[in-house]
Design a protein around this motif. Structure first.
Motif, mmCIF file in Angstrom:
data_model
loop_
_atom_site.group_PDB
_atom_site.id
_atom_site.type_symbol
_atom_site.label_atom_id
_atom_site.label_comp_id
_atom_site.label_asym_id
_atom_site.label_seq_id
_atom_site.Cartn_x
_atom_site.Cartn_y
_atom_site.Cartn_z
ATOM 1 N N UNK A 135 9.046 16.759 6.704
ATOM 2 C CA UNK A 135 7.598 16.550 6.642
ATOM 3 C C UNK A 135 7.084 17.200 5.362
ATOM 4 N N UNK A 136 6.338 16.418 4.603
ATOM 5 C CA UNK A 136 5.763 16.884 3.339
ATOM 6 C C UNK A 136 4.251 16.860 3.463
ATOM 7 N N UNK A 137 3.593 17.915 3.023
ATOM 8 C CA UNK A 137 2.141 17.931 2.877
ATOM 9 C C UNK A 137 1.853 17.989 1.385
ATOM 10 N N UNK A 138 0.943 17.150 0.941
ATOM 11 C CA UNK A 138 0.638 17.137 -0.483
ATOM 12 C C UNK A 138 -0.558 16.267 -0.773
ATOM 13 N N UNK A 139 -0.807 16.078 -2.049
ATOM 14 C CA UNK A 139 -1.934 15.267 -2.495
ATOM 15 C C UNK A 139 -1.439 13.925 -2.999
ATOM 16 N N UNK A 175 15.799 19.530 1.947
ATOM 17 C CA UNK A 175 14.838 18.629 2.587
ATOM 18 C C UNK A 175 14.477 17.470 1.660
ATOM 19 N N UNK A 176 14.207 17.765 0.389
ATOM 20 C CA UNK A 176 13.862 16.704 -0.556
ATOM 21 C C UNK A 176 15.061 15.801 -0.835
ATOM 22 N N UNK A 177 16.258 16.366 -0.861
ATOM 23 C CA UNK A 177 17.472 15.557 -1.047
ATOM 24 C C UNK A 177 17.636 14.578 0.120
ATOM 25 N N UNK A 178 17.418 15.046 1.339
ATOM 26 C CA UNK A 178 17.504 14.171 2.508
ATOM 27 C C UNK A 178 16.422 13.100 2.464
ATOM 28 N N UNK A 179 15.216 13.478 2.088
ATOM 29 C CA UNK A 179 14.119 12.514 1.975
ATOM 30 C C UNK A 179 14.482 11.412 0.981
ATOM 31 N N UNK A 180 15.115 11.797 -0.114
ATOM 32 C CA UNK A 180 15.514 10.813 -1.131
ATOM 33 C C UNK A 180 16.640 9.916 -0.645
ATOM 34 N N UNK A 181 17.355 10.323 0.407
ATOM 35 C CA UNK A 181 18.498 9.549 0.886
ATOM 36 C C UNK A 181 18.102 8.375 1.790
ATOM 37 N N UNK A 182 16.845 8.310 2.185
ATOM 38 C CA UNK A 182 16.369 7.194 3.010
ATOM 39 C C UNK A 182 15.279 6.440 2.249
ATOM 40 N N UNK A 183 15.059 5.198 2.636
ATOM 41 C CA UNK A 183 14.118 4.360 1.896
ATOM 42 C C UNK A 183 12.763 4.220 2.575
ATOM 43 N N UNK A 184 12.639 4.668 3.815
ATOM 44 C CA UNK A 184 11.401 4.446 4.554
ATOM 45 C C UNK A 184 10.886 5.726 5.173
ATOM 46 N N UNK A 185 9.563 5.841 5.218
ATOM 47 C CA UNK A 185 8.913 6.964 5.859
ATOM 48 C C UNK A 185 7.555 6.543 6.371
ATOM 49 N N UNK A 186 6.743 7.519 6.740
ATOM 50 C CA UNK A 186 5.402 7.270 7.245
ATOM 51 C C UNK A 186 4.423 8.177 6.513
ATOM 52 N N UNK A 187 3.362 7.575 6.008
ATOM 53 C CA UNK A 187 2.323 8.356 5.345
ATOM 54 C C UNK A 187 1.166 8.512 6.330
ATOM 55 N N UNK A 188 0.668 9.742 6.439
ATOM 56 C CA UNK A 188 -0.424 10.070 7.353
ATOM 57 C C UNK A 188 -1.612 10.496 6.504
ATOM 58 N N UNK A 189 -2.754 9.856 6.722
ATOM 59 C CA UNK A 189 -3.955 10.146 5.945
ATOM 60 C C UNK A 189 -5.169 9.999 6.846
ATOM 61 N N UNK A 190 -6.342 10.281 6.324
ATOM 62 C CA UNK A 190 -7.569 10.192 7.105
ATOM 63 C C UNK A 190 -8.259 8.865 6.818
ATOM 64 N N UNK A 191 -8.615 8.159 7.885
ATOM 65 C CA UNK A 191 -9.327 6.889 7.789
ATOM 66 C C UNK A 191 -10.516 6.948 8.730
ATOM 67 N N UNK A 192 -11.708 6.909 8.186
ATOM 68 C CA UNK A 192 -12.937 7.015 8.971
ATOM 69 C C UNK A 192 -12.908 8.249 9.876
ATOM 70 N N UNK A 193 -12.530 9.372 9.282
ATOM 71 C CA UNK A 193 -12.493 10.688 9.925
ATOM 72 C C UNK A 193 -11.449 10.806 11.032
ATOM 73 N N UNK A 236 -5.465 14.576 0.585
ATOM 74 C CA UNK A 236 -4.365 15.302 1.201
ATOM 75 C C UNK A 236 -3.728 14.403 2.256
ATOM 76 N N UNK A 237 -2.398 14.305 2.212
ATOM 77 C CA UNK A 237 -1.662 13.473 3.154
ATOM 78 C C UNK A 237 -0.467 14.249 3.697
ATOM 79 N N UNK A 238 0.098 13.712 4.743
ATOM 80 C CA UNK A 238 1.408 14.138 5.223
ATOM 81 C C UNK A 238 2.336 12.953 5.036
ATOM 82 N N UNK A 239 3.599 13.246 4.757
ATOM 83 C CA UNK A 239 4.602 12.195 4.639
ATOM 84 C C UNK A 239 5.800 12.648 5.447
#
Length: 144
Positions: A87-91, A14-32, A68-71
């Motif tokens: 999909x990655x969950x992390x800080x 999964x991480x190897x595939x993630x490294x093979x592309x240049x773009x993704x989406x970061x998901x975070x909390x904004x105003x709850x 905490x975010x999702x990527x």
């Protein structure tokens, strides 16, 4: 071909595939509420690295102790609908070391115009990858 199956991928693939592309989406909390931003990235030592600017919502969210975010990134063929998704969950934390910021600034060129002088490191804690592939009958099965 209409039949497809979803197969879970191991963390390292999964991480190897993630490294093979240049773009993704970061998901975070904004105003709850959930917020999603498309960003370009690199992987360095297993961590996801993105660059951003001071006024960006993700910059504020990652300041201090981090957040905490999702990527998510994927590569799905638009014609045959086969490919993968990770999909990655992390800080997410701001990188504060000036030498590291300079190194990442040289390694990662943002796709948008502007002063992208902040670097965010996302350390993957949970990594989930899936491959969408053509369905294959198990070996030894018989058709009726």
């Amino acid at each position: 071909m209409n039949e497809r199956e979803l197969r879970e991928l191991p963390r390292d693939e999964s991480l190897r595939l993630l490294a093979s592309v240049a773009m993704g989406r970061v998901v975070f909390t904004l105003q709850a509420l959930p917020a999603i931003r498309p960003v370009n990235h690199i992987l360095d030592g297993g961590d996801i690295i993105i660059r951003t600017h001071l006024g960006a919502a993700i910059t504020s969210a990652a300041d201090g102790d981090g957040t905490v975010v999702a990527y998510e990134a994927d590569a799905i063929d638009p014609d045959d609908h086969l490919g993968w998704s990770v999909i990655v969950l992390g800080t997410a934390r701001l990188v504060r070391d000036e030498a590291e910021v300079a190194r990442y600034s040289a390694m990662l060129r943002p796709w948008v115009f502007g002063n992208m002088d902040h670097v965010i490191r996302i350390h993957p804690e949970v990594v989930t990858g899936f491959r969408l592939m053509a369905f294959s009958e198990p070996i030894g099965s018989t058709e009726h």
